[in-house]
Design a protein around this motif. Sequence first.
Motif, short mmCIF file in Angstrom:
data_model
loop_
_atom_site.label_atom_id
_atom_site.label_comp_id
_atom_site.label_asym_id
_atom_site.label_seq_id
_atom_site.Cartn_x
_atom_site.Cartn_y
_atom_site.Cartn_z
N TYR A 187 51.74 -93.16 31.62
CA TYR A 187 51.71 -91.78 31.14
C TYR A 187 51.12 -91.00 32.31
N HIS A 190 48.17 -85.54 32.96
CA HIS A 190 48.49 -84.34 32.18
C HIS A 190 47.20 -83.84 31.52
N ASP A 192 45.67 -82.59 27.76
CA ASP A 192 46.04 -82.73 26.35
C ASP A 192 46.08 -81.37 25.64
N HIS A 260 44.21 -86.21 33.10
CA HIS A 260 44.06 -87.66 32.86
C HIS A 260 45.42 -88.29 32.66
ZN ZN Z 1 46.54 -87.49 27.23
#
Ligand code: ZN
Length: 283
Positions: A187, A190, A192, A260
């Motif tokens: 992932y 980005h 949140d 993160h």
């Molecule tokens: Zn995240």
Amino acid sequence: MTQRITPELRQWIVEQAQAGCAAESVLQSMKTAGWDEDVAIDAMETSLRGHLDGLAVAQGQPPTVSAVPEPDMADSPLYIDVGDRKVAVVSAMAKPRVVVFSGLLSDEECDALIDAARPRMSRSLTVATKTGGEEVHADRTSEGMFFQRGENDLVSRIEARIAKLVNWPVQNGEGVQVLHYAPGAEYKPHYDYFDPNEPGTPSIIKRGGQRVGTVVMYLNDPIKGGGTTFPDVHLQVAPRRGNAVFFSYERADPSTRTLHGGAPVIEGEKWIATKWLREGEFV
Ligand code: ZN
Ligand code: PD2
């Protein structure tokens, strides 16, 4: 019986305010229509605040500072009592606010979450920032599913524990999301929170306002890779079964340094459960 605050009700509340109706008379109308007073007051507060936040964002105003979830860290405790167990504090950082815990979940709870999620997994979506909908995105090569808040006893127990751990109402949490990363899946970094500059954001934050905190719970031990990274502060949290990383962000802005990501899984697989926390009640 619980009374559900629907998008239509929120819309109606905003329209009453726009038409100049006094809050007292809107509340009276709702009570006459059978709404519980506490539920009605909450619906009015969250609907109007959500609407005003959306307007501020649309006018390009700077993001506002919000109250955030926060564990009780006075006197540097080694454990935090969350009612049905004691959760150990492993490490803490002030800016960004990041706290790593161990023993938030038992091994049996981790396995049970994976077992309940496995048959319901599909390719993870990210929020489509242009529209407020959801879309498949190359930055997120995992598969996932959402539990409804309070969907079963296990989920309710975990939600109650998180609420105690970070002093934030269960009602402000989104449903727990379980994610599975196969080898190579990741992932990319980005934030949140929802980007105030994206056109889909006002519609997303009608449901409970901005995200202000995240708890990522690790459900298994990958063999190599799969840490949660915070590139701005060169921090990497190891994904150990039963542990969790909490972080909060008081404004929807990179200055929070909460960028993160989930690093690629190099060997083995990775299962996590994420709880995102909103400013207000998430409906
Ligand atoms: Zn995240
Ligand atoms: O899998 C992770 O470690 C991770 C990394 C970044 C999860 C999330 N974000 C998330 O669920 O938001």
